[in-house]
Design an enzyme around this catalytic site. Structure first.
Site, mmCIF file in Angstrom:
data_model
loop_
_atom_site.group_PDB
_atom_site.id
_atom_site.type_symbol
_atom_site.label_atom_id
_atom_site.label_comp_id
_atom_site.label_asym_id
_atom_site.label_seq_id
_atom_site.Cartn_x
_atom_site.Cartn_y
_atom_site.Cartn_z
ATOM 1 N N TYR A 167 0.924 -1.339 -0.046
ATOM 2 C CA TYR A 167 -0.033 0.076 -0.187
ATOM 3 C C TYR A 167 0.783 1.220 0.101
ATOM 4 C CZ TYR A 167 -4.336 2.698 0.902
ATOM 5 O OH TYR A 167 -5.497 3.488 0.711
ATOM 6 N N GLU A 174 2.474 6.370 -7.097
ATOM 7 C CA GLU A 174 1.444 7.295 -7.833
ATOM 8 C C GLU A 174 1.819 8.608 -7.560
ATOM 9 O OE1 GLU A 174 -2.655 6.332 -6.495
ATOM 10 O OE2 GLU A 174 -2.414 4.094 -6.707
#
Length: 245
Positions: A167, A174
């Site tokens: 995660y 990103e």
């Protein structure tokens, strides 16, 4: 935000028990969800194999995104069905949370890496692609085996442990990708609307991306700690009582 990641992309709320996930429609609904999850598992496995084959043949990840982008776009966009599943009550998951998770992925695919081709060979793109692929193979195979009532312990363990590393790494990938896109967005003015125009509105995509990046600050901890609570509940049997906001 990346891990649909392990928060459940398509859904940040856990579908840890597929029998609870199916609310109506009986056998037809169950068959559809099994088909959907098998299809998505296979799709992300195809992506994983394609990425591994590309790197082994080329010895570099330069050009990797271009080689797998059609498959990536198809299966990530296909995940919009998860919002519909929530909206019609097929699964117990928040439409809002699911929508944010799915749309954030689609945004990264279509409005960042697809639209700004200069960044497609960035290291950060490969980072989030690898994270997404491992995450989705784990997640969809978890749902598939669970609905078939034959859930291997390793799949269950992977579902609730891989996210601890994947995660945050995916989020970093990103954010770095969006950051890499900023100079090109500012220079080209892509997706921006300037005044004057007949609608008398303006929109600056550059500043919009800055807002998107800032939104990760409050959202990431909430989703991450939610998954940690789900992990304790599923793997260790803790009773978690979440307060209403």
């Amino acid at each position: 935000m990346a891990p649909s990641e392990e928060d459940g992309n398509g859904s940040a709320e856990e579908k840890e028990n597929s029998k609870k996930a199916v609310r109506r429609g009986g056998a037809i609904t169950t068959a559809w969800l099994i088909f959907y999850n098998i299809t998505m598992t296979a799709g992300w496995l195809v992506l994983a194999i394609a990425m591994a084959r590309f790197y082994l043949e080329k010895g570099t990840y330069k050009g990797l995104y271009k080689s797998i982008q059609k498959t990536l776009k198809f299966f990530q966009t296909f995940a919009l069905l998860e919002i519909i599943h929530c909206a019609v009550g097929v699964v117990h998951t928040s439409v809002l949370v699911t929508g944010v998770q799915v749309c954030s992925r689609i945004f990264m695919v279509w409005f960042i890496t697809h639209s700004i081709k200069q960044i497609q060979n960035e290291d950060s793109v490969i980072i989030f692609l690898v994270v997404w692929t491992v995450t989705e193979i784990t997640r969809y195979s978890f749902y598939t085996f669970n609905m078939l009532n034959h859930l291997p312990y390793f799949i269950k363990w992977a579902r609730y442990n891989f996210f601890i590393i994947l995660y945050p790494v995916g989020v970093v990938g990103e954010l770095l990708t969006i950051y890499a896109a900023l100079p090109y967005v500012k220079k080209s003015g892509i997706f921006s609307v300037r005044l004057p125009n007949k609608y008398n509105v303006s929109f600056d995509y550059y500043y919009f991306l800055l807002i998107i990046m800032a939104s990760y600050i409050p959202l990431f901890p909430q989703l991450y700690f939610h998954m940690l609570r789900q992990r304790r509940k599923v793997l260790h049997g803790e009773v978690i009582v979440e307060k209403d906001d």
